[in-house]
Design a protein around this motif. Structure first.
Motif, PDB file in Angstrom:
ATOM      1  N   PRO A 236       0.783  -1.231   0.000  1.00  0.00           N
ATOM      2  CA  PRO A 236       0.000   0.000   0.000  1.00  0.00           C
ATOM      3  C   PRO A 236       0.822   1.293   0.000  1.00  0.00           C
ATOM      4  CG  PRO A 236       0.111  -0.847   2.233  1.00  0.00           C
ATOM      5  CD  PRO A 236       0.907  -1.794   1.369  1.00  0.00           C
ATOM      6  N   ASP A 237       1.969   1.332  -0.649  1.00  0.00           N
ATOM      7  CA  ASP A 237       2.754   2.562  -0.727  1.00  0.00           C
ATOM      8  C   ASP A 237       1.840   3.711  -1.161  1.00  0.00           C
ATOM      9  OD1 ASP A 237       4.485   4.692  -1.987  1.00  0.00           O
ATOM     10  OD2 ASP A 237       6.069   3.300  -1.361  1.00  0.00           O
ATOM     11  N   ALA A 238       1.834   4.795  -0.404  1.00  0.00           N
ATOM     12  CA  ALA A 238       0.911   5.922  -0.626  1.00  0.00           C
ATOM     13  C   ALA A 238       1.088   6.564  -1.999  1.00  0.00           C
ATOM     14  CB  ALA A 238       1.079   6.971   0.468  1.00  0.00           C
ATOM     15  N   ARG A 239       2.285   6.491  -2.570  1.00  0.00           N
ATOM     16  CA  ARG A 239       2.511   7.103  -3.880  1.00  0.00           C
ATOM     17  C   ARG A 239       1.663   6.444  -4.974  1.00  0.00           C
ATOM     18  NH1 ARG A 239       8.900   6.712  -3.356  1.00  0.00           N
ATOM     19  NH2 ARG A 239       8.161   4.936  -2.147  1.00  0.00           N
ATOM     20  N   LEU A 240       1.285   5.189  -4.773  1.00  0.00           N
ATOM     21  CA  LEU A 240       0.456   4.493  -5.763  1.00  0.00           C
ATOM     22  C   LEU A 240      -0.974   5.019  -5.783  1.00  0.00           C
ATOM     23  CD1 LEU A 240       1.755   0.863  -5.169  1.00  0.00           C
ATOM     24  CD2 LEU A 240       2.258   2.343  -7.139  1.00  0.00           C
ATOM     25  N   SER A 241      -1.338   5.828  -4.810  1.00  0.00           N
ATOM     26  CA  SER A 241      -2.683   6.418  -4.739  1.00  0.00           C
ATOM     27  C   SER A 241      -2.691   7.900  -5.107  1.00  0.00           C
ATOM     28  CB  SER A 241      -3.248   6.243  -3.327  1.00  0.00           C
ATOM     29  OG  SER A 241      -3.387   4.876  -3.026  1.00  0.00           O
ATOM     30  N   GLN A 242      -1.582   8.406  -5.620  1.00  0.00           N
ATOM     31  CA  GLN A 242      -1.489   9.832  -5.963  1.00  0.00           C
ATOM     32  C   GLN A 242      -1.599  10.042  -7.465  1.00  0.00           C
ATOM     33  OE1 GLN A 242       2.230  11.257  -4.405  1.00  0.00           O
ATOM     34  NE2 GLN A 242       1.675  10.836  -2.291  1.00  0.00           N
ATOM     35  N   ARG A 243      -2.266  11.110  -7.829  1.00  0.00           N
ATOM     36  CA  ARG A 243      -2.348  11.511  -9.234  1.00  0.00           C
ATOM     37  C   ARG A 243      -0.995  12.097  -9.653  1.00  0.00           C
ATOM     38  NH1 ARG A 243      -5.907  12.612 -13.279  1.00  0.00           N
ATOM     39  NH2 ARG A 243      -5.419  14.427 -14.561  1.00  0.00           N
TER      40      ARG A 243
ATOM     41  N   GLU B 245     -15.325  -7.314  -1.613  1.00  0.00           N
ATOM     42  CA  GLU B 245     -14.312  -8.024  -2.400  1.00  0.00           C
ATOM     43  C   GLU B 245     -12.943  -7.366  -2.234  1.00  0.00           C
ATOM     44  OE1 GLU B 245     -15.310  -8.925  -6.534  1.00  0.00           O
ATOM     45  OE2 GLU B 245     -17.435  -8.872  -5.971  1.00  0.00           O
ATOM     46  N   ARG B 246     -12.938  -6.042  -2.158  1.00  0.00           N
ATOM     47  CA  ARG B 246     -11.672  -5.323  -1.985  1.00  0.00           C
ATOM     48  C   ARG B 246     -11.034  -5.700  -0.648  1.00  0.00           C
ATOM     49  NH1 ARG B 246      -9.823   0.672  -3.221  1.00  0.00           N
ATOM     50  NH2 ARG B 246      -7.923   0.657  -1.981  1.00  0.00           N
ATOM     51  N   SER B 247     -11.818  -5.688   0.411  1.00  0.00           N
ATOM     52  CA  SER B 247     -11.289  -6.042   1.734  1.00  0.00           C
ATOM     53  C   SER B 247     -10.691  -7.440   1.726  1.00  0.00           C
ATOM     54  CB  SER B 247     -12.380  -5.950   2.795  1.00  0.00           C
ATOM     55  OG  SER B 247     -12.777  -4.619   2.967  1.00  0.00           O
ATOM     56  N   LYS B 248     -11.373  -8.371   1.067  1.00  0.00           N
ATOM     57  CA  LYS B 248     -10.888  -9.752   0.989  1.00  0.00           C
ATOM     58  C   LYS B 248      -9.585  -9.823   0.193  1.00  0.00           C
ATOM     59  CE  LYS B 248     -12.234 -14.351  -0.540  1.00  0.00           C
ATOM     60  NZ  LYS B 248     -13.178 -15.133  -1.323  1.00  0.00           N
ATOM     61  N   ALA B 249      -9.518  -9.153  -0.951  1.00  0.00           N
ATOM     62  CA  ALA B 249      -8.315  -9.164  -1.788  1.00  0.00           C
ATOM     63  C   ALA B 249      -7.141  -8.494  -1.077  1.00  0.00           C
ATOM     64  CB  ALA B 249      -8.598  -8.487  -3.129  1.00  0.00           C
ATOM     65  N   GLU B 250      -7.400  -7.373  -0.412  1.00  0.00           N
ATOM     66  CA  GLU B 250      -6.344  -6.684   0.319  1.00  0.00           C
ATOM     67  C   GLU B 250      -5.814  -7.565   1.448  1.00  0.00           C
ATOM     68  OE1 GLU B 250      -8.010  -2.971   1.608  1.00  0.00           O
ATOM     69  OE2 GLU B 250      -7.764  -2.036  -0.356  1.00  0.00           O
ATOM     70  N   ALA B 251      -6.705  -8.214   2.177  1.00  0.00           N
ATOM     71  CA  ALA B 251      -6.290  -9.090   3.279  1.00  0.00           C
ATOM     72  C   ALA B 251      -5.461 -10.264   2.746  1.00  0.00           C
ATOM     73  CB  ALA B 251      -7.518  -9.594   4.037  1.00  0.00           C
ATOM     74  N   GLU B 252      -5.876 -10.831   1.623  1.00  0.00           N
ATOM     75  CA  GLU B 252      -5.124 -11.934   1.009  1.00  0.00           C
ATOM     76  C   GLU B 252      -3.718 -11.472   0.631  1.00  0.00           C
ATOM     77  OE1 GLU B 252      -5.209 -14.671  -3.048  1.00  0.00           O
ATOM     78  OE2 GLU B 252      -7.030 -13.591  -2.459  1.00  0.00           O
TER      79      GLU B 252
ATOM     80  N   ILE C 124      -1.531 -11.391  -6.894  1.00  0.00           N
ATOM     81  CA  ILE C 124      -2.973 -11.222  -6.735  1.00  0.00           C
ATOM     82  C   ILE C 124      -3.592 -10.870  -8.088  1.00  0.00           C
ATOM     83  CG2 ILE C 124      -4.822  -9.869  -5.636  1.00  0.00           C
ATOM     84  CD1 ILE C 124      -3.359 -11.578  -3.613  1.00  0.00           C
ATOM     85  N   LEU C 125      -4.612 -11.602  -8.474  1.00  0.00           N
ATOM     86  CA  LEU C 125      -5.391 -11.283  -9.668  1.00  0.00           C
ATOM     87  C   LEU C 125      -6.769 -10.848  -9.215  1.00  0.00           C
ATOM     88  CD1 LEU C 125      -4.510 -14.336 -11.967  1.00  0.00           C
ATOM     89  CD2 LEU C 125      -3.557 -12.028 -12.067  1.00  0.00           C
TER      90      LEU C 125
END
Length: 165
Positions: free
Chosen positions: A10-17, A152-159, A98-99
């Protein structure tokens, strides 16, 4: 040329425009991004995935089949998209292992600047269109998890976090 470190979610830079490219010399960065993408066995890589917050990505959708077709897009804009979407599972170099199913238009029209400064516009379909949209998402701070409904997002993130902790 160098292999660059790939940012991992979850590096914060991946969420920046990202900011537009404004006349910077990008030749070395583009060469390094291609080397990094090929070494990671990817087919596309956006500049923010290597910590450069600029609107640039590289892709090569055919190299795994034997013929290379490298392309770099600077300040790309999706001008049009086919109305009929399809859902396909996507992977990401910044979310390894993760797919997730992502709905995207099957075809897009894109305008971009090439590294030599020429402006291009072309139509893309199939995997190329999907790759372009995936990398374009990165330029807007969007990752594949962002396409999922909350549960689904919560599940994928946890995985992912379980695999990479």
């Amino acid at each position: 040329m160098s292999i660059l470190p790939i940012l991992i979610w979850p590096d914060a830079r991946l969420s920046q425009r990202c900011d537009s490219v404004q006349g910077e010399d990008l030749d070395d960065l583009i060469a390094d991004m291609f080397e990094t993408m090929y070494a990671a066995e990817g087919r596309g890589m956006a500049a923010p995935q290597v910590g450069v917050m600029k609107r640039l990505f590289v892709m090569d959708c055919t190299w795994k089949e034997g013929e290379k077709s490298p392309m770099a897009m600077i300040n790309p804009t999706i001008m049009a998209a086919e109305r009929i979407p399809e859902v396909v599972e996507e992977g990401c170099l910044s979310i390894p292992g993760i797919l997730v199913p992502v709905e995207r238009p099957k075809a897009v029209t894109v305008q971009w600047t090439a590294p030599e400064g020429d402006i291009h516009m072309a139509d893309f379909d199939g995997f190329e269109a999907r790759c372009i949209q995936h990398e374009f998402d990165h330029l807007n701070g969007v990752v594949t998890f962002d396409h999922l409904p909350a549960a689904e997002r919560s599940k994928a993130e946890a995985e992912f976090l379980e695999k990479h902790s």
